[in-house]
Design an enzyme around this catalytic site. Structure first.
Site, mmCIF file in Angstrom:
data_model
loop_
_atom_site.group_PDB
_atom_site.id
_atom_site.type_symbol
_atom_site.label_atom_id
_atom_site.label_comp_id
_atom_site.label_asym_id
_atom_site.label_seq_id
_atom_site.Cartn_x
_atom_site.Cartn_y
_atom_site.Cartn_z
ATOM 1 N N ASN A 1 0.845 -1.190 0.000
ATOM 2 C CA ASN A 1 0.000 0.000 0.000
ATOM 3 C C ASN A 1 0.884 1.245 0.000
ATOM 4 O O ASN A 1 1.995 1.244 0.551
ATOM 5 C CB ASN A 1 -1.022 -0.008 1.141
ATOM 6 C CG ASN A 1 -0.440 -0.214 2.519
ATOM 7 O OD1 ASN A 1 0.637 -0.779 2.674
ATOM 8 N ND2 ASN A 1 -1.145 0.243 3.525
ATOM 9 N N GLU B 1 0.480 5.414 0.638
ATOM 10 C CA GLU B 1 -0.341 6.548 1.067
ATOM 11 C C GLU B 1 0.335 7.854 0.667
ATOM 12 O O GLU B 1 1.563 7.946 0.667
ATOM 13 C CB GLU B 1 -0.486 6.554 2.591
ATOM 14 C CG GLU B 1 -1.229 5.380 3.148
ATOM 15 C CD GLU B 1 -1.225 5.375 4.679
ATOM 16 O OE1 GLU B 1 -1.973 4.569 5.229
ATOM 17 O OE2 GLU B 1 -0.488 6.169 5.299
ATOM 18 N N CYS C 1 -4.049 0.589 -2.548
ATOM 19 C CA CYS C 1 -3.916 -0.614 -1.727
ATOM 20 C C CYS C 1 -2.886 -1.577 -2.313
ATOM 21 O O CYS C 1 -2.604 -1.558 -3.517
ATOM 22 C CB CYS C 1 -5.245 -1.347 -1.640
ATOM 23 S SG CYS C 1 -6.571 -0.398 -0.895
ATOM 24 N N GLU D 1 -3.197 -4.780 -2.828
ATOM 25 C CA GLU D 1 -3.796 -5.716 -3.792
ATOM 26 C C GLU D 1 -3.845 -5.103 -5.185
ATOM 27 O O GLU D 1 -3.478 -5.724 -6.173
ATOM 28 C CB GLU D 1 -5.223 -6.096 -3.363
ATOM 29 C CG GLU D 1 -5.307 -6.777 -2.023
ATOM 30 C CD GLU D 1 -5.565 -5.808 -0.868
ATOM 31 O OE1 GLU D 1 -4.928 -4.720 -0.835
ATOM 32 O OE2 GLU D 1 -6.386 -6.139 0.000
ATOM 33 N N CYS E 1 -10.336 -4.438 0.709
ATOM 34 C CA CYS E 1 -11.405 -3.446 0.794
ATOM 35 C C CYS E 1 -12.366 -3.630 -0.387
ATOM 36 O O CYS E 1 -12.111 -4.392 -1.317
ATOM 37 C CB CYS E 1 -10.815 -2.034 0.811
ATOM 38 S SG CYS E 1 -10.236 -1.465 -0.802
ATOM 39 N N CYS F 1 -10.865 -2.961 -3.912
ATOM 40 C CA CYS F 1 -10.010 -4.054 -4.385
ATOM 41 C C CYS F 1 -10.844 -5.270 -4.776
ATOM 42 O O CYS F 1 -10.521 -5.966 -5.743
ATOM 43 C CB CYS F 1 -8.988 -4.427 -3.316
ATOM 44 S SG CYS F 1 -7.700 -3.169 -3.142
#
Ligand SMILES: [Zn+2]
Length: 130
Positions: free
Chosen positions: A42, A44, A53, A55, A86, A89
């Site tokens: 991930n 940010e 993310c 994934e 999430c 994803c």
């Protein structure tokens, strides 16, 4: 590739996570049907909506290299337990693979669970609905 090994690769990828705000690291390892593995973490940024993310990082890396057929994806996180993808994803996963196996857990705790995308996103909206 066995689930344990793929989860180990996800745990290694987690260490590259760039998470100065949440401190919540996630790693993913995506196994293609021809045996290649793409990892992701991930990422940010200060504008939180631009965060990506693990994934999707792994899936988009694979897509950008011409891979479109996937067998399974392992996900590991800072919580050292099952961390589910999430909703965004899940929608990306079902776009490319309706039979993808999703491996969640922790090798150090010997927690290794396997799900299908249908377990995580039943009644999904796909290209079949267009
Ligand atoms: Zn996600």
């Amino acid at each position: 590739m066995e689930n344990f090994k793929l989860l180990e690769l996800a745990e290694q990828a987690k260490e590259n996570a760039y998470v100065p705000y949440s401190k919540f690291k996630v790693g993913a390892a995506l196994l293609t049907k021809n045996g290649k593995v793409y990892t992701g973490c991930n990422v940010e940024v200060a504008s939180f909506g631009a965060t990506n993310c693990a994934e999707r990082t792994a899936i988009f890396k694979a897509i950008s290299e011409g891979e479109t057929e996937f067998e399974k994806i392992a996900v590991a996180s800072s919580n050292d337990d099952e961390t589910f993808p999430c909703g965004i994803c899940r929608q990306v996963i079902v776009e490319f693979s309706k039979d993808l196996k999703i491996i969640l857990g922790s090798t150090s705790k010997n927690i290794i669970k396997e799900y299908t995308i249908d377990d995580l996103l039943p009644h999904s909206f796909t290209s079949d609905d267009l």
